[in-house]
Design an enzyme around this catalytic site. Structure first.
Site, PDB file in Angstrom:
ATOM      1  N   ASP A  13       4.630  61.111  -3.912  1.00 11.44           N
ATOM      2  CA  ASP A  13       4.286  62.533  -3.972  1.00 11.44           C
ATOM      3  C   ASP A  13       4.385  63.226  -2.612  1.00 11.44           C
ATOM      4  OD1 ASP A  13       3.579  62.133  -6.708  1.00 11.44           O
ATOM      5  OD2 ASP A  13       1.743  61.219  -5.993  1.00 11.44           O
ATOM      6  N   LYS A  16       9.556  64.394  -2.197  1.00 10.50           N
ATOM      7  CA  LYS A  16      10.947  63.895  -2.177  1.00 10.50           C
ATOM      8  C   LYS A  16      11.876  64.775  -2.981  1.00 10.50           C
ATOM      9  CE  LYS A  16       9.607  60.037  -3.831  1.00 10.50           C
ATOM     10  NZ  LYS A  16       8.163  60.188  -3.607  1.00 10.50           N
ATOM     11  N   GLY A  40       7.247  61.232 -10.480  1.00  9.78           N
ATOM     12  CA  GLY A  40       7.481  62.598 -10.949  1.00  9.78           C
ATOM     13  C   GLY A  40       7.816  63.501  -9.791  1.00  9.78           C
ATOM     14  N   HIS A  41       8.818  64.320  -9.975  1.00 10.36           N
ATOM     15  CA  HIS A  41       9.207  65.300  -8.956  1.00 10.36           C
ATOM     16  C   HIS A  41       8.970  66.689  -9.517  1.00 10.36           C
ATOM     17  CE1 HIS A  41      11.289  62.407  -6.635  1.00 10.36           C
ATOM     18  NE2 HIS A  41      12.491  62.527  -7.122  1.00 10.36           N
ATOM     19  N   GLN A 223       8.376  57.251  -6.086  1.00 11.64           N
ATOM     20  CA  GLN A 223       7.112  56.664  -5.588  1.00 11.64           C
ATOM     21  C   GLN A 223       7.063  56.686  -4.056  1.00 11.64           C
ATOM     22  OE1 GLN A 223       7.828  52.885  -7.425  1.00 11.64           O
ATOM     23  NE2 GLN A 223       6.765  53.509  -9.260  1.00 11.64           N
TER      24      GLN A 223
HETATM   25  P1  IMP Z   1       2.150  52.088 -12.116  1.00 15.11           P
HETATM   26  O1  IMP Z   1       3.372  52.321 -11.311  1.00 15.11           O
HETATM   27  O2  IMP Z   1       1.997  53.074 -13.254  1.00 15.11           O
HETATM   28  O3  IMP Z   1       1.972  50.670 -12.549  1.00 15.11           O
HETATM   29  O4  IMP Z   1       0.891  52.397 -11.154  1.00 15.11           O
HETATM   30  C1  IMP Z   1       0.599  51.612 -10.013  1.00 15.11           C
HETATM   31  C2  IMP Z   1       0.104  52.476  -8.879  1.00 15.11           C
HETATM   32  O5  IMP Z   1       1.195  53.204  -8.326  1.00 15.11           O
HETATM   33  C3  IMP Z   1      -0.940  53.531  -9.270  1.00 15.11           C
HETATM   34  O6  IMP Z   1      -1.816  53.716  -8.171  1.00 15.11           O
HETATM   35  C4  IMP Z   1      -0.108  54.773  -9.480  1.00 15.11           C
HETATM   36  O7  IMP Z   1      -0.862  55.949  -9.350  1.00 15.11           O
HETATM   37  C5  IMP Z   1       0.916  54.610  -8.365  1.00 15.11           C
HETATM   38  N1  IMP Z   1       2.196  55.296  -8.584  1.00 15.11           N
HETATM   39  C6  IMP Z   1       3.239  54.872  -9.326  1.00 15.11           C
HETATM   40  N2  IMP Z   1       4.269  55.748  -9.252  1.00 15.11           N
HETATM   41  C7  IMP Z   1       3.868  56.735  -8.430  1.00 15.11           C
HETATM   42  C8  IMP Z   1       4.497  57.921  -7.930  1.00 15.11           C
HETATM   43  O8  IMP Z   1       5.647  58.250  -8.209  1.00 15.11           O
HETATM   44  N3  IMP Z   1       3.750  58.698  -7.095  1.00 15.11           N
HETATM   45  C9  IMP Z   1       2.494  58.355  -6.735  1.00 15.11           C
HETATM   46  N4  IMP Z   1       1.870  57.262  -7.167  1.00 15.11           N
HETATM   47  C10 IMP Z   1       2.554  56.454  -8.002  1.00 15.11           C
HETATM   48 MG    MG Z   2       5.412  62.328  -7.637  1.00 17.78          MG
END
Ligand code: IMP
Ligand code: MG
Length: 434
Positions: A13, A16, A40-41, A223
């Site tokens: 977040d 990007k 998510g963007h 991410q």
């Molecule tokens: P998962 O990827 O849903 O398994 O979540 C694992 C951890 O990564 C959690 O703390 C999520 O909030 C975090 N996370 C996964 N993808 C993103 C992203 O794109 N942005 C921010 N946090 C993410």
């Molecule tokens: Mg995001």
């Protein structure tokens, strides 16, 4: 022409989407290489505001080829939803390609993601609940179902039959959940396959052919690097294989590491994190709320694009950022959301940690140690003037210039771009890579 990779330097977040959107102007191919719709963007342009979870941010340029690479975990329902929404708003998706090697998020992945978090109780990761982790786990366990399998109904029947019995045993015996029925699952995925067929391609060849023709390729990370399985704050990380680091990009697309010439890291001017896990510079109280709710009335506050959860807020952590610069081999940094700091009387940067009376300038491996770190701050004077209309570095308030220069020194990476607002033009371009 170079292959450039853009990564999130912190916990995701960082903005990007808008950086990719800017860099994509010069690119011929824009490709996503990891993660899934946990990412998510948010992109704001003349057609409106878009929240993208699977489709690369380059989609808004009609002449660009967009690729969802083999390293992405694809929920076909989410992807089709995004395609429908883009098409409905007049965005052409005919140059979007989906790797036939990408793994699919299946109904059991979503079920297990939620059940597993419940079972963990107080030790929950705080996942996004989209089934991404379990999908990558099955990929590694060689139980995955891939896009190519979905293209052939007989193969799809065979693959679902092969793995569903196992998955239902896990769901019922380990988690006490409800088993998933074969028919409904097969019919849904057969239909997804039929609709996605025009997009499916050998994307590795598309990317490398473009590269060898001398065209500019942009690899889009999702991410953040500190959520990486190896280098992140394990076990509070994401399970993406390959990960969203610059090193993951080669595998997630199918190019060699020597094909990638440049890595750009996106960093927020402060830190945020969603989900659980250690966060040394986390803030509570008035400053955290102020930073979180900046621009909230325009949907720009610090709330997750994917889950809507309020993001945890903290000061810029230069120790973690330098670590990220180093393991990603970053050649430049994009520093985002500088304007959010406008008006603060002073701004802190974490320059070291204290752990049991010892000073650390590196990031320890264990979550237990990470959660005991005490940040050591350097305090810099803030600035009162708004920065959102500034377009040249030299026109920034001197205190903002000093803040940026100090960050560059501490993290050992130059800031090539500084963003001061959500729209395309609210950016200060310091270095011509943009
Ligand atoms: P998962 O990827 O849903 O398994 O979540 C694992 C951890 O990564 C959690 O703390 C999520 O909030 C975090 N996370 C996964 N993808 C993103 C992203 O794109 N942005 C921010 N946090 C993410
Ligand atoms: Mg995001």
């Amino acid at each position: 022409m170079p292959i450039v990779v853009v990564v999130g330097g912190q916990w995701g977040d960082e903005g990007k989407g808008r950086i990719v959107d800017l860099l994509a102007r010069k690119a011929r191919v824009v490709a996503r290489y990891s993660a899934g719709n946990n990412a998510g963007h948010t992109i704001i342009n003349d057609r409106g505001e878009f929240k993208l979870h699977v489709v690369p941010a380059g989609i808004f340029y009609p002449e660009k080829t967009c690729v969802i690479g083999n390293g992405v975990a694809v929920d076909p329902e989410v992807l089709l939803g995004e395609i429908d929404n883009l098409e409905a708003k007049g965005v052409d998706t005919s140059k979007l390609f989906l790797s036939d090697r990408a793994n699919l998020i299946m109904p059991w992945h979503k079920a297990i993601d939620l059940l597993d978090e419940k079972l963990r109780g107080d030790a929950a990761i705080g996942t996004t609940g989209k089934g991404v982790g379990p999908c990558f786990i099955d990929k590694v366990a060689r139980r995955g179902i891939r896009v190519a399998d979905m293209m052939e109904p007989e193969e799809l029947v065979h693959r679902i039959r092969t793995v569903l019995d196992y998955q239902n045993r896990v769901i019922t015996a380990v988690y006490g959940g409800e088993p998933i029925a074969f028919e409904a699952c097969f019919e849904k995925y057969q239909e997804f396959g039929r609709r996605l067929k025009p997009y499916v391609a050998d994307t590795q060849a598309i990317v490398l052919d473009a590269h060898h023709r001398g065209e500019y390729v942009l690899l889009e990370g999702a991410q953040g690097a500190l959520l990486d399985l190896d280098h992140g704050t394990y076990e509070y990380v994401t399970s993406s294989v390959p990960s969203s680091t610059s090193g993951g990009a080669a595998i997630g697309i199918g190019v060699g590491p020597t094909d990638i010439q440049r890595a750009v890291g996106v960093f927020k001017s402060y830190c945020t994190r969603v989900g659980n896990g250690p966060f040394a510079t986390e803030l509570q109280g008035a400053i955290a709320e102020r930073l979180r709710d900046h621009g909230k009335e325009f949907g720009r506050g610090e709330y997750g694009t994917t889950t809507g959860r309020p993001r945890r807020i903290g000061w810029f952590d230069a120790v973690a950022a330098r670590y990220s610069v180093r393991f990603n081999g970053l050649s430049a940094m994009a520093l985002t959301r500088l304007d959010v700091l406008d008006g603060l009387p002073s701004i802190k940067i974490c320059t070291a940690y204290e752990l049991d009376g010892e000073i650390l300038r590196t990031v320890p491996a264990s979550a237990a140690l990470l959660s005991r770190l005490r940040p050591i701050y350097e305090e810099l004077p803030g600035w009162t003037d708004a920065t959102s209309e500034v377009r040249n570095f030299d026109d920034l308030p001197p205190q903002a210039q000093a803040f940026i220069r100090r960050v560059e020194t501490l993290v050992e990476c130059p800031a090539a771009l500084i963003s001061v607002g959500p729209s395309r033009e609210q950016a200060i371009i310091v270095n011509p890579i943009f």
